[in-house]
Write an enzyme that holds these catalytic residues in place. Structure first.
Site, PDB file in Angstrom:
ATOM      1  N   GLN A   1      31.451   2.482  -0.737  1.00  8.22           N
ATOM      2  CA  GLN A   1      30.446   1.634  -0.223  1.00  8.22           C
ATOM      3  C   GLN A   1      30.213   0.457  -0.333  1.00  8.22           C
ATOM      4  OE1 GLN A   1      29.161   2.775   2.439  1.00  8.22           O
ATOM      5  NE2 GLN A   1      27.432   1.205   2.329  1.00  8.22           N
TER       6      GLN A   1
ATOM      7  N   HIS B   1      31.912  -3.778   0.289  1.00 10.38           N
ATOM      8  CA  HIS B   1      31.692  -4.057   1.772  1.00 10.38           C
ATOM      9  C   HIS B   1      30.927  -5.219   1.775  1.00 10.38           C
ATOM     10  CE1 HIS B   1      32.568  -1.377   5.172  1.00 10.38           C
ATOM     11  NE2 HIS B   1      32.518  -0.265   4.702  1.00 10.38           N
TER      12      HIS B   1
ATOM     13  N   GLU C   1      21.682   5.181   6.889  1.00 12.50           N
ATOM     14  CA  GLU C   1      22.999   4.827   7.646  1.00 12.50           C
ATOM     15  C   GLU C   1      23.973   6.202   7.712  1.00 12.50           C
ATOM     16  OE1 GLU C   1      25.701   1.707   6.630  1.00 12.50           O
ATOM     17  OE2 GLU C   1      26.617   1.845   8.614  1.00 12.50           O
ATOM     18  N   HIS C   2      24.853   6.280   6.342  1.00 11.81           N
ATOM     19  CA  HIS C   2      25.924   7.923   6.062  1.00 11.81           C
ATOM     20  C   HIS C   2      24.631   8.106   4.837  1.00 11.81           C
ATOM     21  CE1 HIS C   2      28.421   3.443   6.252  1.00 11.81           C
ATOM     22  NE2 HIS C   2      27.951   4.056   7.536  1.00 11.81           N
TER      23      HIS C   2
ATOM     24  N   ASP D   1      34.445   5.947   8.414  1.00 11.92           N
ATOM     25  CA  ASP D   1      34.834   3.821   8.785  1.00 11.92           C
ATOM     26  C   ASP D   1      35.334   4.198  10.037  1.00 11.92           C
ATOM     27  OD1 ASP D   1      32.170   3.904   7.467  1.00 11.92           O
ATOM     28  OD2 ASP D   1      34.045   3.208   5.432  1.00 11.92           O
TER      29      ASP D   1
ATOM     30  N   HIS E   1      -3.227   2.261  46.403  1.00 10.20           N
ATOM     31  CA  HIS E   1      -2.774   3.132  46.009  1.00 10.20           C
ATOM     32  C   HIS E   1      -3.197   4.781  46.813  1.00 10.20           C
ATOM     33  CE1 HIS E   1      -0.692   0.658  42.839  1.00 10.20           C
ATOM     34  NE2 HIS E   1       0.085   1.792  42.512  1.00 10.20           N
TER      35      HIS E   1
END
Lengths: 441, 441
Positions: B270, B273, B338-339, B372, B431
């Site tokens: 992780q 990245h 996210e994860h 991934d 209306h």
């Protein structure tokens, strides 16, 4: 009066979609912006100032801007529970019944919507998507020239069907500083317990960032004026939003079998919303075009909002005579209107020729006003051509997906070398290592 | 090195979600902004300039900014069809096989997703929601330190499963001015026929507004750097977007049964990245915490991106010792990563305690690296706590709903007076009239 155009004229005019990034600001509004936010302010910079101060100062800034912009000194930001709880008794009984009836149909409609909750064991272990409700949602209910209890129902009920446990409403104060009883009654009918007397960008800021007295929400939905819309765009990412809504639009696709009195009435209903509203008739029948033009002139006289209607008819609306119904459908789909109505003896044959539309009103008995109030679907629909990519407000706006990855050992072992191979190509050797060590590399 | 924190320390530090509206700009970037866009420019104003000029000048501006920012003079904006068609032959055969295998699993996974296409006749006539694909979608594939073919697969394939007829890719040129072969090969494997050699805000502007040579799209998806993200936010409304993505994040929730070597490897994967990536371990086991800390130090030495990893571990990452697994789950859900990975002998018991997460990786065999590349779900998932309201990229991002309203005559007649009653309360007598005339009022 409403004009009759050729297709070519319409494509250069009323059917042309402008990608308006910077809205035109009328002089009176500019003067007010200069006064409140400094000379040369734009709606966007004014909104940024409101949001920044609310984020920094919380309730103090919320009260400050409400006093400045709405000219109301709020004793408390949330409507008193007692006042909310007794609101239904303060509106006419038949109106309460109508709101209850509408609420029931809106709830029933949304309860049919399937959600993408699923798992499969066909890929080795368990994979799928878990759907869970968003925790806390703010529904914005616009004020303006008249209270709109229908907008409250159309925003709150899909959220309730989705299972959102915590739903709050924000709506601007009236001139008396109060939320109108009919809005409170609609809230009470849905069971919503928190209504904030807040409008404009200050409402959006308070909901997005939270204040001392207002917990922040996870998502904000509902239409609003320019300042609400700009504020939603600015806070997008801090919270979720449903979409950016512009002025309302109806396109009627009609053949020679359509009733010109009804078509005219539906277009007038659309045009009365505000001076920026759009009502367009697309028809291959010159006879219908002329008859609707005459009917609009005749019916307009007796309507209380004829001044507003005259402006929206003259500026954005019109009647377009097409070569045939196919061309009318093609133009309607390219315009991707919020509401597209098909007035034809056999309306079903045209539906698939209009892939882009927020709502499809099929046949003259399914007229747009029913969709505004009681048919069932939310009346909050994508405007400005955004129906090319956006949807009416619906249950899926109030949930989110988590991808579920629970592989069995054999599949994990099978996939690991493949993942490692791609990771190498991406020069991510930490990734390759994490995968490799699962299979003893 | 990675630190071990108490819950209280973590809540004041790595677990705290900042609502960053204005990103910090490093001095080197500010110097470049000043040079290209004038002194005092911000990323947001630079992006606004790029978008405005592309909207006004089209291709000329796209080439101009690519030359200025990417230092590449583009002969043509789209990759040659021949070059694209033969790309698979220019990458290693085993890599092509791995990409094909991944593509097949991603396609299979998304093909299971149900969509909210439905009608009911239980409400009088036919009501429901029609789901249709978006016509034209642009998938952004980031460049950066290495080409990311996986991002192409993860964006393009869900769009294909949704039935989008027209999918184009934009991805920045490498230093040689070309799109890397591995990206072109991934595109060719999916069958995508158009790849634009464009990155950054200039890619987003070209896709959103269209140019002389690039037709505009209806929606733009995919992660990117700060400039891509700011540009997506600015064009939102003109086109649809999938979300605003920040740096990637993984939270591991682990009990004493977890394998510290594997947990460490997953956190290192992780962290590699980029320097803004986050890797957090939440565990009630002090023994595991210490073992993972030691393992990270040990494994880090041998990784090529150890410089990047060291920064992301020191700045945003950490190990947090919790009172028990329940507290670890509560903290993970509040962080809404996210994860979120669950490393436990019986991981299923913790899943429902984590309602907020982009992807749930359940059990140590379902480690994040598989997600991934090859597990099946799109790896494009909500970051920055937006999993509170947003979902991983999925098939529903590539379709839109039209509400279907086709009432039978009796139901229309029943609903008309109710609609008229609410319209009166909203002071919309056009209306009320349109509804009333359907039932002879």
């Amino acid at each position: 009066m409403i004009e009759i155009y050729t297709v070519q004229e319409a494509q250069q005019g009323i059917l042309r979609r402008e990608m308006a990034l910077e809205p035109e600001v009328p002089p009176a509004l500019q003067a007010r912006l200069d006064e409140l936010f400094g000379a040369g302010s734009t709606p966007d910079t004014a909104v940024a100032t409101i949001l920044r101060t609310i984020r920094q100062q919380g309730d103090t800034a919320v009260r400050h801007w409400t006093a400045k912009i709405d000219r109301v000194e709020l004793a408390q930001l949330a409507v008193d529970k007692e006042e909310l709880g007794t609101a239904v008794s303060r509106i006419p009984a038949d109106l309460a019944d109508a709101l209850r009836f509408a609420a029931d149909r809106i709830r029933q409609f949304h309860s049919y919507q399937p959600l993408p909750n699923w798992t499969t064991t066909a890929m080795g272990g368990r994979l799928g998507q878990r759907v869970t409700p968003i925790q806390r949602v703010g529904v914005y209910v616009p004020g303006g020239t008249a209270p709109l209890p229908s907008s409250l129902l159309m925003g709150v009920i899909p959220a309730q069907v989705a299972g959102v446990p915590d739903i709050v409403v924000a709506t601007p104060p009236g001139r008396d500083g109060r939320v109108p009883d009919v809005i409170l009654a609609a809230a009470a009918i849905t069971g919503v317990e928190t209504v904030y007397t807040l409008g404009g960008a200050q409402a959006i800021g308070a909901l997005a960032f939270g204040t001392q007295s207002i917990p922040r929400v996870d998502k904000i939905v509902g239409p609003g004026n320019l300042f609400v819309t700009l504020a939603k765009k600015q806070v997008y990412g801090v919270v979720g939003i449903d979409g950016l809504y512009g002025p309302t639009e109806t396109v009627v696709v009609a053949d020679e079998t359509a009733n010109p009195t009804w078509v005219a009435a539906d277009m007038l209903a659309q045009a009365e919303h505000d001076v920026l509203a759009t009502a367009i008739l697309l028809t291959p029948s010159r006879e219908l075009a002329t008859a609707v033009q005459i009917e609009i002139a005749r019916q307009l006289e007796n309507l209380s909002r004829s001044d507003i209607i005259a402006i929206s008819l003259a500026n954005q609306s019109g009647i377009v005579v097409t070569a045939n119904m196919d061309e009318a459908c093609t133009l309607a789909s390219a315009f991707a209107a919020e509401h597209t109505c098909i007035a034809s003896a056999n309306p079903q044959q045209w539906v698939d020729k209009i892939p882009h539309a927020g709502g499809l009103f099929i046949g003259e008995r399914s007229f747009e006003v029913l969709g505004d109030y009681v048919a069932g679907p939310s009346h909050t629909m994508p405007t400005g051509g955004t129906a090319r990519f956006a949807s009416p407000l619906n249950v899926s706006d109030f949930v989110k997906i988590s991808s579920i990855i629970e592989l069995d050992d054999a599949t994990s072992a099978q996939l690991s070398p493949i993942a490692a191979r791609i990771a190498q190509a991406e020069l991510l050797d930490g990734h390759a290592r994490a995968a490799g060590m699962r299979v003893g590399d």
